[in-house]
Design an enzyme around this catalytic site. Sequence first.
Site, PDB file in Angstrom:
ATOM      1  CG  ASP A   4      44.900  40.708  40.400  1.00 52.24           C
ATOM      2  OD1 ASP A   4      43.713  41.060  40.457  1.00 52.24           O
ATOM      3  OD2 ASP A   4      45.350  40.059  39.435  1.00 52.24           O
ATOM      4  CB  SER A   5      41.892  37.582  41.600  1.00 53.49           C
ATOM      5  OG  SER A   5      42.069  38.086  40.294  1.00 53.49           O
TER       6      SER A   5
ATOM      7  CE1 TYR B   5      40.027  36.164  44.481  1.00 58.44           C
ATOM      8  CE2 TYR B   5      40.076  38.505  45.000  1.00 58.44           C
ATOM      9  CZ  TYR B   5      40.489  37.220  45.252  1.00 58.44           C
ATOM     10  OH  TYR B   5      41.366  36.993  46.277  1.00 58.44           O
ATOM     11  N   GLY B   6      36.151  37.723  39.340  1.00 59.07           N
ATOM     12  CA  GLY B   6      35.181  38.503  38.567  1.00 59.07           C
ATOM     13  C   GLY B   6      33.873  37.806  38.261  1.00 59.07           C
TER      14      GLY B   6
ATOM     15  CB  CYS C 289      41.802  43.107  41.799  1.00 58.63           C
ATOM     16  SG  CYS C 289      40.386  42.097  41.354  1.00 58.63           S
ATOM     17  CG  ASN C 290      39.761  46.986  37.080  1.00 60.81           C
ATOM     18  OD1 ASN C 290      39.498  48.143  36.825  1.00 60.81           O
ATOM     19  ND2 ASN C 290      40.909  46.431  36.753  1.00 60.81           N
TER      20      ASN C 290
ATOM     21  CD  GLU D  44      45.736  34.159  36.446  1.00 60.37           C
ATOM     22  OE1 GLU D  44      46.434  33.287  36.966  1.00 60.37           O
ATOM     23  OE2 GLU D  44      45.745  35.352  36.845  1.00 60.37           O
TER      24      GLU D  44
ATOM     25  CB  CYS E 269      39.818  43.233  33.764  1.00 56.88           C
ATOM     26  SG  CYS E 269      40.454  41.679  34.421  1.00 56.88           S
ATOM     27  CB  THR E 270      44.664  44.273  36.849  1.00 55.31           C
ATOM     28  OG1 THR E 270      44.030  43.257  37.617  1.00 55.31           O
ATOM     29  CG2 THR E 270      44.459  45.602  37.498  1.00 55.31           C
ATOM     30  CG  HIS E 271      43.917  38.959  34.721  1.00 56.19           C
ATOM     31  ND1 HIS E 271      43.634  39.400  35.994  1.00 56.19           N
ATOM     32  CD2 HIS E 271      44.422  37.702  34.867  1.00 56.19           C
ATOM     33  CE1 HIS E 271      43.947  38.456  36.864  1.00 56.19           C
ATOM     34  NE2 HIS E 271      44.423  37.412  36.202  1.00 56.19           N
TER      35      HIS E 271
HETATM   36  N1  DGL Z   1      42.186  41.076  38.144  1.00 54.59           N
HETATM   37  C1  DGL Z   1      40.762  40.956  38.145  1.00 54.59           C
HETATM   38  C2  DGL Z   1      40.128  42.311  37.867  1.00 54.59           C
HETATM   39  O1  DGL Z   1      40.825  43.262  37.585  1.00 54.59           O
HETATM   40  C3  DGL Z   1      40.272  40.007  37.116  1.00 54.59           C
HETATM   41  C4  DGL Z   1      40.547  38.596  37.371  1.00 54.59           C
HETATM   42  C5  DGL Z   1      39.469  37.927  38.144  1.00 54.59           C
HETATM   43  O2  DGL Z   1      38.346  37.779  37.658  1.00 54.59           O
HETATM   44  O3  DGL Z   1      39.797  37.513  39.225  1.00 54.59           O
HETATM   45  O4  DGL Z   1      38.927  42.422  37.921  1.00 54.59           O
END
Ligand code: DGL
Length: 264
Positions: free
Chosen positions: A10-11, A42-43, A73-74, A152, A184-186
Amino acid sequence: MSKKAIGVFDSGLGGLTVVKELMRFLPQEDIIYYGDTARVPYGTKSKEAIIRFSCENTDVLLKHNVKMIVVACNSCSSYALPILRKKYKVPILGVIRPGARKAVQTTRNRRIGVIATSATVNSNAYIKNIKILNQSLRVWQQPCPLFVPLAEEGWFDKSASFNIAREYLAPLKKMNIDTLILGCTHYPLLKSILQKAIGGKVTLIDSAREVACEVKNLLGKKNLLNPRAGRKANYTFLISDRPQAFKKLARNFLGRELEHIKKV
Ligand code: DGL
């Protein structure tokens, strides 16, 4: 049968929501997690950057000889999955399809909301996957870029996080959705404030459990499950920056001490 580990990336911290379910569903499996905390989020980045980072993350995990990759990570799953599958030989699973499938099974009033990063929303990956399963469902999306830094930072139930959630979710609430995909996994880290903000009648879909189920099926089908049932699994966490901050939040979230944590 394979004694190799499952690779998950994941990011940052968010993929731990998937790791937690994998630990529960597949307790005999070793897991190597890579969180690219140096480059999170990343998003908000371009499709090209997300694809490049996804390939680099896969390379990091393959150096550790993993038997499969879970793209937890989505944003990466939305843009990079077909490219990764073409480029690499190991089985690779993403998080979009399992979440979309669960939402389609869950909705009663045929109105689904999706909250995700800007990248995932712009890719329309959830809408495409939902429509493949059921053309007649209605779907509304809302990007929520502020949720990732809040997660985070460990601001899981602060009132500031709740106020932001209420603003983001207001347009979806108006649409009378009965199912909300945490795309989003967060976001599962913020589940309690999200449920409060959207209201108790809306079902939140956290794809982590569905993903863990799919991993189990896939390993079974490919005869790659670890044969040593009842053993104590090894968990390794590779982090590209701030391993100490990651360690603290991850310990709270997973409810266990992280023994093997390395900066790469
Ligand atoms: N984990 C990322 C996702 O599921 C979100 C965090 C990011 O933006 O990097 O998209």
